[in-house]
Design an enzyme around this catalytic site. Structure first.
Site, mmCIF file in Angstrom:
data_model
loop_
_atom_site.group_PDB
_atom_site.id
_atom_site.type_symbol
_atom_site.label_atom_id
_atom_site.label_comp_id
_atom_site.label_asym_id
_atom_site.label_seq_id
_atom_site.Cartn_x
_atom_site.Cartn_y
_atom_site.Cartn_z
ATOM 1 N N SER A 135 0.860 -1.179 0.000
ATOM 2 C CA SER A 135 0.000 0.000 0.000
ATOM 3 C C SER A 135 0.891 1.222 0.000
ATOM 4 C CB SER A 135 -0.859 0.004 1.278
ATOM 5 O OG SER A 135 -1.541 1.225 1.414
ATOM 6 N N TYR A 148 -1.804 -0.675 10.612
ATOM 7 C CA TYR A 148 -1.866 -1.066 9.193
ATOM 8 C C TYR A 148 -0.569 -0.661 8.481
ATOM 9 C CZ TYR A 148 -3.547 -1.223 4.331
ATOM 10 O OH TYR A 148 -3.687 -1.492 2.992
HETATM 11 N N1 LIG Z 1 -8.480 -0.565 -1.864
HETATM 12 C C1 LIG Z 1 -7.496 0.204 -1.497
HETATM 13 O O1 LIG Z 1 -7.623 1.445 -1.473
HETATM 14 C C2 LIG Z 1 -6.164 -0.398 -1.137
HETATM 15 C C3 LIG Z 1 -5.072 0.462 -1.097
HETATM 16 C C4 LIG Z 1 -3.825 -0.058 -0.780
HETATM 17 C C5 LIG Z 1 -3.703 -1.406 -0.519
HETATM 18 N N2 LIG Z 1 -4.791 -2.224 -0.542
HETATM 19 C C6 LIG Z 1 -4.575 -3.649 -0.248
HETATM 20 O O2 LIG Z 1 -5.157 -4.410 -1.271
HETATM 21 C C7 LIG Z 1 -5.485 -5.700 -0.783
HETATM 22 C C8 LIG Z 1 -6.912 -6.042 -1.189
HETATM 23 O O3 LIG Z 1 -7.798 -5.144 -0.531
HETATM 24 P P1 LIG Z 1 -9.115 -4.593 -1.242
HETATM 25 O O4 LIG Z 1 -8.958 -3.161 -1.454
HETATM 26 O O5 LIG Z 1 -9.476 -5.454 -2.390
HETATM 27 O O6 LIG Z 1 -10.159 -4.777 -0.050
HETATM 28 P P2 LIG Z 1 -11.473 -5.707 0.081
HETATM 29 O O7 LIG Z 1 -12.410 -5.392 -1.024
HETATM 30 O O8 LIG Z 1 -11.912 -5.493 1.488
HETATM 31 O O9 LIG Z 1 -10.922 -7.191 -0.117
HETATM 32 C C9 LIG Z 1 -10.065 -7.756 0.820
HETATM 33 C C10 LIG Z 1 -9.912 -9.223 0.485
HETATM 34 O O10 LIG Z 1 -8.962 -9.810 1.392
HETATM 35 C C11 LIG Z 1 -9.550 -10.981 1.935
HETATM 36 N N3 LIG Z 1 -8.988 -11.384 3.232
HETATM 37 C C12 LIG Z 1 -8.859 -10.665 4.369
HETATM 38 N N4 LIG Z 1 -8.306 -11.435 5.330
HETATM 39 C C13 LIG Z 1 -8.089 -12.667 4.789
HETATM 40 C C14 LIG Z 1 -7.543 -13.885 5.246
HETATM 41 N N5 LIG Z 1 -7.093 -14.042 6.516
HETATM 42 N N6 LIG Z 1 -7.453 -14.937 4.390
HETATM 43 C C15 LIG Z 1 -7.891 -14.828 3.125
HETATM 44 N N7 LIG Z 1 -8.442 -13.702 2.621
HETATM 45 C C16 LIG Z 1 -8.535 -12.629 3.451
HETATM 46 C C17 LIG Z 1 -11.036 -10.642 2.047
HETATM 47 O O11 LIG Z 1 -11.786 -11.814 2.254
HETATM 48 P P3 LIG Z 1 -13.283 -11.747 2.900
HETATM 49 O O12 LIG Z 1 -14.198 -11.334 1.779
HETATM 50 O O13 LIG Z 1 -13.513 -13.128 3.393
HETATM 51 O O14 LIG Z 1 -13.241 -10.723 4.006
HETATM 52 C C18 LIG Z 1 -11.224 -9.997 0.669
HETATM 53 O O15 LIG Z 1 -11.331 -10.976 -0.326
HETATM 54 C C19 LIG Z 1 -5.258 -5.670 0.719
HETATM 55 O O16 LIG Z 1 -4.014 -6.268 1.014
HETATM 56 C C20 LIG Z 1 -5.215 -4.160 1.024
HETATM 57 O O17 LIG Z 1 -4.444 -3.887 2.176
HETATM 58 C C21 LIG Z 1 -6.028 -1.743 -0.836
#
Ligand SMILES: NC(=O)c1ccc[n+]([C@@H]2O[C@H](COP(=O)([O-])OP(=O)(O)OC[C@H]3O[C@@H](n4cnc5c(N)ncnc54)[C@H](OP(=O)(O)O)[C@@H]3O)[C@@H](O)[C@H]2O)c1
Length: 280
Positions: A135, A148
């Site tokens: 991130s 985080y």
């Molecule tokens: N969106 C942003 O602005 C942003 C920015 C920087 C970095 N990121 C990073 O991008 C990645 C994906 O996030 P996202 O934005 O797509 O958020 P999201 O829509 O909330 O999706 C998060 C995903 O991670 C899964 N997850 C969480 N804990 C887990 C575990 N213990 N085992 C397996 N799966 C797990 C969730 O599963 P469930 O559906 O079961 O909860 C979901 O599929 C993360 O690492 C986040 O830190 C996101």
């Protein structure tokens, strides 16, 4: 044809990365901690090319089983996307030790364990590409996201080091640092807030929560475009070790590099006064 293994693929960035890989004609193993959700997220896809498996990345035995299944099904893993993760938010002191353990079990140790399970397969093939989704919060500290940020700084430091350790095996590591992308990241279904009740932080905590609510599903980054960009980078020999993605993230990272440089120079004299005098 490339074979992908993607964590946390039932929604958000993981789902979009998987779809970009599928659109490119690749084989994809999509995983999610809830089998029903991951199966539903990819229902109607060609089951010979898109395999859904249950995987909670905080559970090491599940990781071993999934990696074994992936190799049994497709014979190899070319691309690993360590995407699963969530934000443990709120001021540090509001977060309990258990909150912090859980954050690191997923965002950091889960990713380590994925790499530990997949690297022997890639080393054997002397070929592979690991994407670790960090991130912009892994490059720049942010108030209200100390836990985080700590987890994502760990991802960045680990990935930069690992990239150098495995380069001789022709394995690439790219640490992806997205800015704000429109997923469920800030949604109550994903984000966690430390719940300790410390009156001195009440006002600050409220501001963090209000800002999360305001930005939830209003982020400027398009996750489908991020998916497409990752698909383009996969196995590209020129792919960078650090990939900061999203115009907000690029601006923040660039400003931070400049301010770091200025601070370094401002303190150069004092900072370099600590060497042992040359004996020779
Ligand atoms: N969106 C942003 O602005 C942003 C920015 C920087 C970095 N990121 C990073 O991008 C990645 C994906 O996030 P996202 O934005 O797509 O958020 P999201 O829509 O909330 O999706 C998060 C995903 O991670 C899964 N997850 C969480 N804990 C887990 C575990 N213990 N085992 C397996 N799966 C797990 C969730 O599963 P469930 O559906 O079961 O909860 C979901 O599929 C993360 O690492 C986040 O830190 C996101």
């Amino acid at each position: 044809m490339r074979t992908w293994l993607i964590t946390g693929a039932n929604r958000g960035l993981g789902w979009h990365i998987a779809n970009a890989a599928i659109a490119a004609g690749d084989n994809v193993i999509v995983t999610g901690r809830n089998l029903e959700k991951i199966t539903e997220a990819f229902s109607g896809y060609d089951a010979k090319k898109v395999v859904t498996l249950a995987l909670d990345i905080a559970e090491e035995d599940q990781i071993r089983n999934v990696v074994q299944s992936a190799v049994a099904i497709f014979g190899k893993i070319d691309i690993l996307v360590n995407n699963a993760g969530y934000g443990q938010l709120g001021p540090f002191e509001n977060n309990s030790p258990a909150d912090i353990d859980n954050q690191f079990s997923t965002n950091v140790f889960g990713m380590f364990n994925m790499c530990r399970a997949v690297l022997p397969i890639m080393r054997k093939e002397t070929h592979g590409h690991i994407f670790n989704i960090a991130s912009i919060a892994g490059l720049v500290g942010m108030p209200g996201a100390s836990v985080y940020c700590a987890s994502k700084f760990a991802v960045v430091g680990f990935s930069e080091s690992l990239a150098q350790e495995v380069a001789d095996f022709d394995i690439k590591v790219t640490v992806v640092s997205p800015g704000s992308f429109r997923t469920d990241f800030l949604d109550a279904s994903s984000a966690h807030f430390g719940s300790a009740d410390i009156p001195e932080y009440a006002e600050f905590s409220r501001k963090i929560r209000d800002s999360s609510e305001r930005n939830n599903h209003a982020q400027q980054g398009d996750p489908a475009k991020l998916g497409s960009v990752i698909e383009q980078l996969a196995l590209d020999p020129q792919a960078p070790t650090h990939f900061v993605v999203g115009s907000d993230a690029v601006q923040i990272a660039s400003d931070r590099l400049n301010s770091r440089k200025l601070e370094l120079e401002a303190w150069r004299e004092l900072a370099t006064s600590t060497d042992t005098p040359n004996q020779g």
